[in-house]
Design a protein around this motif. Sequence first.
Motif, PDB file in Angstrom:
ATOM      1  N   GLN A  41      -2.616  -5.215   5.035  1.00  0.00           N
ATOM      2  CA  GLN A  41      -1.716  -4.613   4.064  1.00  0.00           C
ATOM      3  C   GLN A  41      -2.340  -4.538   2.668  1.00  0.00           C
ATOM      4  O   GLN A  41      -2.177  -3.552   1.954  1.00  0.00           O
ATOM      5  CB  GLN A  41      -0.398  -5.400   4.005  1.00  0.00           C
ATOM      6  N   ARG A  45      -3.651  -1.091   0.265  1.00  0.00           N
ATOM      7  CA  ARG A  45      -3.340  -0.841  -1.142  1.00  0.00           C
ATOM      8  C   ARG A  45      -4.611  -0.723  -1.993  1.00  0.00           C
ATOM      9  O   ARG A  45      -4.528  -0.633  -3.216  1.00  0.00           O
ATOM     10  CB  ARG A  45      -2.463  -1.963  -1.698  1.00  0.00           C
ATOM     11  N   LEU A 267       3.109  -8.243  -1.933  1.00  0.00           N
ATOM     12  CA  LEU A 267       3.223  -7.027  -1.121  1.00  0.00           C
ATOM     13  C   LEU A 267       4.643  -6.480  -1.118  1.00  0.00           C
ATOM     14  O   LEU A 267       4.857  -5.291  -0.878  1.00  0.00           O
ATOM     15  CB  LEU A 267       2.764  -7.306   0.312  1.00  0.00           C
TER      16      LEU A 267
END
Length: 269
Positions: A41, A45, A267
């Motif tokens: 994750q 990004r 996150l």
Amino acid sequence: MENVLKMVLYLHDVGVEDNTLVGANYFNRDPLGQIDEIICQLKKRGIDVVLSADDGYKSIFLILPILEKYKVRLICFITAGFINGEIYPYEVELSTLLQQRDKIKLNSKIYSVYDRISKERFFLDIHKGLKLLNYDKRLQFISKLVLENDFSVEQLRSNLFLTSDELLDLSRHSLVEIGDHSFSHLCLTSQKGHIVLNELYKSKRYLTEIVGKRITKLSYPYGANNPYVRTIARFCGYESAFGTHTSGTYSGFNLPRYSLQEAREFLKS
């Protein structure tokens, strides 16, 4: 943590989640699936991820496939005294005792620790004081505790930490760098200067002899550091040192690191 371009995560013992563990044995267990998911994750990004792992658990070998999958670097910060079992962390000994007993005797008083909440409370109350002591006083406390509870220290210890041969093997991986985490895992800010100097100099020399490479990075036990400790770290020849993201003003000798939980909160933002 706005505009983060790079994040250093810190781990300890890695493996599968185990709800039978308590205390440090539970807090220090980082599930492999969660590590994989969080790296994935973060990289989506566009964040550069570096892993670090403290203490020197044998289980760190389990993370090598994740390093290779994402081409992520790992700095393995070793508590030199844990290598080959010369020193054993009281946090693990105390946690292991709590896992095996529903009642603990301490200074002739009986404490009921029948569920997770009471076990965690007992662990944290004892840990709060013990972590500020030197190694000899920690050992005295644990020796007295196991004697009062008809245990032996040997019953609370297992083969959790790397041997020198295993450390050398780990150091040869292309994505792994060996760093220092002190010799005895003391809270350096609560120790006198000569003890801090010995903790860092002794461990740095010992690790260098094992892996045959320069040791340039340090992570402070418990993330605890102050200007005096940082000055001694520089004197010992480290080029950088890591705390946590809550351990004061960032600098080259107080670089931030984040737990999996902190990364997960990031996150969500």
